[in-house]
Scaffold this motif. Structure first.
Motif, mmCIF file in Angstrom:
data_model
loop_
_atom_site.group_PDB
_atom_site.id
_atom_site.type_symbol
_atom_site.label_atom_id
_atom_site.label_comp_id
_atom_site.label_asym_id
_atom_site.label_seq_id
_atom_site.Cartn_x
_atom_site.Cartn_y
_atom_site.Cartn_z
ATOM 1 N N GLU B 3 0.826 -1.204 0.000
ATOM 2 C CA GLU B 3 0.000 0.000 0.000
ATOM 3 C C GLU B 3 0.862 1.257 0.000
ATOM 4 O O GLU B 3 0.491 2.282 -0.578
ATOM 5 N N LEU B 4 2.045 1.153 0.619
ATOM 6 C CA LEU B 4 2.950 2.306 0.582
ATOM 7 C C LEU B 4 3.374 2.630 -0.840
ATOM 8 O O LEU B 4 3.387 3.791 -1.251
ATOM 9 N N TYR B 5 3.711 1.574 -1.602
ATOM 10 C CA TYR B 5 4.145 1.824 -2.983
ATOM 11 C C TYR B 5 2.998 2.365 -3.824
ATOM 12 O O TYR B 5 3.194 3.248 -4.662
ATOM 13 N N ILE B 6 1.777 1.849 -3.575
ATOM 14 C CA ILE B 6 0.626 2.377 -4.320
ATOM 15 C C ILE B 6 0.448 3.870 -4.038
ATOM 16 O O ILE B 6 0.257 4.684 -4.949
ATOM 17 N N LEU B 7 0.567 4.243 -2.739
ATOM 18 C CA LEU B 7 0.395 5.650 -2.387
ATOM 19 C C LEU B 7 1.511 6.501 -2.978
ATOM 20 O O LEU B 7 1.272 7.628 -3.428
ATOM 21 N N LEU B 8 2.743 5.956 -2.991
ATOM 22 C CA LEU B 8 3.854 6.721 -3.562
ATOM 23 C C LEU B 8 3.628 6.968 -5.049
ATOM 24 O O LEU B 8 3.836 8.086 -5.540
ATOM 25 N N ILE B 9 3.177 5.925 -5.760
ATOM 26 C CA ILE B 9 2.925 6.100 -7.196
ATOM 27 C C ILE B 9 1.808 7.116 -7.412
ATOM 28 O O ILE B 9 1.881 7.971 -8.306
ATOM 29 N N LEU B 10 0.783 7.060 -6.538
ATOM 30 C CA LEU B 10 -0.313 8.029 -6.643
ATOM 31 C C LEU B 10 0.190 9.450 -6.452
ATOM 32 O O LEU B 10 -0.201 10.380 -7.189
ATOM 33 N N MET B 11 1.099 9.626 -5.466
ATOM 34 C CA MET B 11 1.637 10.957 -5.211
ATOM 35 C C MET B 11 2.446 11.463 -6.394
ATOM 36 O O MET B 11 2.365 12.641 -6.771
ATOM 37 N N ILE B 12 3.236 10.562 -6.991
ATOM 38 C CA ILE B 12 4.062 10.994 -8.129
ATOM 39 C C ILE B 12 3.164 11.375 -9.306
ATOM 40 O O ILE B 12 3.380 12.394 -9.977
ATOM 41 N N ILE B 13 2.102 10.557 -9.536
ATOM 42 C CA ILE B 13 1.184 10.877 -10.628
ATOM 43 C C ILE B 13 0.505 12.223 -10.371
ATOM 44 O O ILE B 13 0.375 13.067 -11.271
ATOM 45 N N ALA B 15 1.643 14.746 -8.641
ATOM 46 C CA ALA B 15 2.591 15.853 -8.824
ATOM 47 C C ALA B 15 2.815 16.134 -10.308
ATOM 48 O O ALA B 15 2.853 17.294 -10.739
ATOM 49 N N ILE B 16 2.924 15.054 -11.115
ATOM 50 C CA ILE B 16 3.151 15.263 -12.553
ATOM 51 C C ILE B 16 1.945 15.946 -13.186
ATOM 52 O O ILE B 16 2.078 16.882 -13.992
ATOM 53 N N ILE B 17 0.731 15.497 -12.784
ATOM 54 C CA ILE B 17 -0.478 16.131 -13.327
ATOM 55 C C ILE B 17 -0.522 17.602 -12.935
ATOM 56 O O ILE B 17 -0.854 18.477 -13.737
ATOM 57 N N ALA B 18 -0.157 17.887 -11.669
ATOM 58 C CA ALA B 18 -0.199 19.270 -11.199
ATOM 59 C C ALA B 18 0.733 20.161 -12.004
ATOM 60 O O ALA B 18 0.432 21.329 -12.233
ATOM 61 N N ILE B 19 1.847 19.617 -12.448
ATOM 62 C CA ILE B 19 2.763 20.454 -13.227
ATOM 63 C C ILE B 19 2.287 20.584 -14.661
ATOM 64 O O ILE B 19 2.297 21.658 -15.249
ATOM 65 N N GLU B 20 1.805 19.485 -15.247
ATOM 66 C CA GLU B 20 1.623 19.463 -16.683
ATOM 67 C C GLU B 20 0.289 20.029 -17.156
ATOM 68 O O GLU B 20 0.191 20.526 -18.273
ATOM 69 N N VAL B 21 -0.759 19.928 -16.308
ATOM 70 C CA VAL B 21 -2.076 20.304 -16.802
ATOM 71 C C VAL B 21 -2.175 21.818 -16.971
ATOM 72 O O VAL B 21 -1.516 22.582 -16.260
ATOM 73 N N LYS B 22 -2.966 22.261 -17.949
ATOM 74 C CA LYS B 22 -3.026 23.686 -18.245
ATOM 75 C C LYS B 22 -4.001 24.416 -17.332
ATOM 76 O O LYS B 22 -3.794 25.574 -16.997
ATOM 77 N N ASP B 23 -5.091 23.735 -16.952
ATOM 78 C CA ASP B 23 -6.121 24.379 -16.135
ATOM 79 C C ASP B 23 -5.610 24.549 -14.707
ATOM 80 O O ASP B 23 -5.072 23.620 -14.112
ATOM 81 N N MET B 24 -5.799 25.753 -14.130
ATOM 82 C CA MET B 24 -5.273 26.016 -12.796
ATOM 83 C C MET B 24 -6.028 25.245 -11.726
ATOM 84 O O MET B 24 -5.451 24.725 -10.781
ATOM 85 N N LEU B 25 -7.375 25.136 -11.880
ATOM 86 C CA LEU B 25 -8.166 24.454 -10.857
ATOM 87 C C LEU B 25 -7.791 22.977 -10.794
ATOM 88 O O LEU B 25 -7.623 22.410 -9.700
ATOM 89 N N SER B 26 -7.609 22.344 -11.962
ATOM 90 C CA SER B 26 -7.208 20.935 -11.974
ATOM 91 C C SER B 26 -5.847 20.756 -11.325
ATOM 92 O O SER B 26 -5.610 19.790 -10.595
ATOM 93 N N SER B 27 -4.967 21.720 -11.566
ATOM 94 C CA SER B 27 -3.627 21.641 -10.986
ATOM 95 C C SER B 27 -3.686 21.702 -9.462
ATOM 96 O O SER B 27 -3.041 20.904 -8.766
ATOM 97 N N VAL B 28 -4.508 22.637 -8.938
ATOM 98 C CA VAL B 28 -4.620 22.770 -7.483
ATOM 99 C C VAL B 28 -5.213 21.505 -6.887
ATOM 100 O O VAL B 28 -4.770 21.020 -5.837
ATOM 101 N N ILE B 29 -6.222 20.915 -7.571
ATOM 102 C CA ILE B 29 -6.841 19.705 -7.044
ATOM 103 C C ILE B 29 -5.860 18.539 -7.079
ATOM 104 O O ILE B 29 -5.833 17.703 -6.164
#
Lengths: 150, 182
Positions: B3-13, B15-29
């Motif tokens: 479960e730790l590895y699942i959570l780590l992968i979720l966190m990395i995903i 963070a990547i979405i937060a950087i890459e997505v263009k919409d600000m609200l999606s990034s904050v979420i």
């Protein structure tokens, strides 16, 4: 309370806020006062207390929230928390050194135990709660005014 | 451990979405999702104090981000010179990874901490401070100097924010300034 204030969010949000905001405030006070017995402590409890006022401000607009906790009172509480923490630390010199736990330890698992730790929790709670509420107020009011100017 | 590895992968995903997505609200979420996964990770690692603090601060940061910064047109600096920027970024990442590899080799294995100081706290903490929450006894009794420094940092941060955004200093930009008690 909801009739006379037309500002803020819809009726559903206002009703839910009226029901829950007291419980949130109570939970923050619980976290602070039991910080030496169970997980939690001054920082987390202070943020929860600040969040209850922020909740009120988001739902009802700034006037209602300022009626509960005005900016003067918030800055007073923040300074009071900082000075209280320092005074507790300096009072340790009565027994020897800075931050000495000079009050009697009491019985474990009781609410009134652990010497100065509950007092420090309360001081940090006042400081953190009032400070974060002040930051939120400053940022949100800045946004409202820059929106009005356009 | 799974479960730790699942959570780590979720966190990395997240963070990547937060950087890459263009919409600000999606990034904050996406940032909020990463923070929530971090809070659950602390809970699984049996650190409820840190989990509570992380969750609460995450909510506060999310509200402040949505309310205070979302509607402003933040400038995107995506113009030109992408080759140089990418080169510098890759170079820094490589240097950081090399240094981090050498540092992390010296740390003890995960799950087997050294416990040289913590052993004494665990043995004598209850008798010396009377607090059953040992985290509280450490941050407010054994290591109260650190808490004092942290409180000073927060106080300075609040004073800084309030003095930057106060209305007295911004008279030149707006035409009329309606003054309330600051």
């Amino acid at each position: 309370m909801s009739r006379e204030h037309e500002k803020g969010m819809s009726l559903i949000v206002k009703t839910i806020t009226r029901l829950t905001v007291g419980l949130i405030l109570l939970y923050g006070i619980y976290i602070v006062s039991h910080g030496h017995v169970s997980p939690g402590g001054g920082f987390a409890g202070g943020v929860i207390i600040a969040l209850s006022f922020i909740h009120l401000m988001l739902a009802y607009g700034k006037e209602v929230a300022f009626k509960r906790l005005s900016r003067t009172v918030a800055s007073f509480f923040e300074s009071l928390g900082a000075i209280m923490f320092l005074v507790i630390a300096i009072l340790g010199f009565t027994g020897g050194y800075f931050f000495l736990n000079f009050i009697a330890k009491g019985e474990p698992f009781k609410l009134f135990s652990a010497g100065i730790i509950p007092l420090c929790n309360i001081a940090i709670c006042l400081k953190v709660g009032a400070g974060l509420f002040g930051i939120f107020v400053a940022l949100v009011l800045l946004k409202l005014e820059s929106g009005e100017k356009k | 451990m799974v479960e730790l590895y699942i959570l780590l992968i979720l966190m990395i995903i997240g963070a990547i979405i937060a950087i890459e997505v263009k919409d600000m609200l999606s990034s904050v979420i996406a940032v909020g999702a990463a923070g929530l996964a971090l809070s659950i990770t602390f809970l699984i690692l049996k650190a409820p104090d840190v989990a509570i603090t992380q969750l609460v601060v995450e909510i506060l940061a999310l509200i402040i981000l949505i309310r205070a910064t979302l509607k402003k047109d933040l400038p995107f600096s995506a113009t030109g010179r992408w080759f140089l920027n990418t080169l510098i970024t890759v170079a820094f990442v490589v240097v950081f990874l090399v240094i981090a590899k050498r540092c992390l080799d010296d740390l003890p294995q995960f799950g087997q901490p050294l416990m040289r100081v913590a052993k004494i706290y665990l043995k004598q903490g209850l008798a010396k401070t009377g607090a059953t929450n040992l985290v509280g006894s450490v941050i407010l009794d054994y290591r109260a100097y650190d808490t004092l420094g942290e409180a000073t940092i927060l106080f300075t941060a609040v004073i800084g924010v309030l003095s930057i955004v106060r209305r007295v200093g911004r008279k030149k930009v707006g035409t009329e300034v309606k003054e309330e008690d600051e």
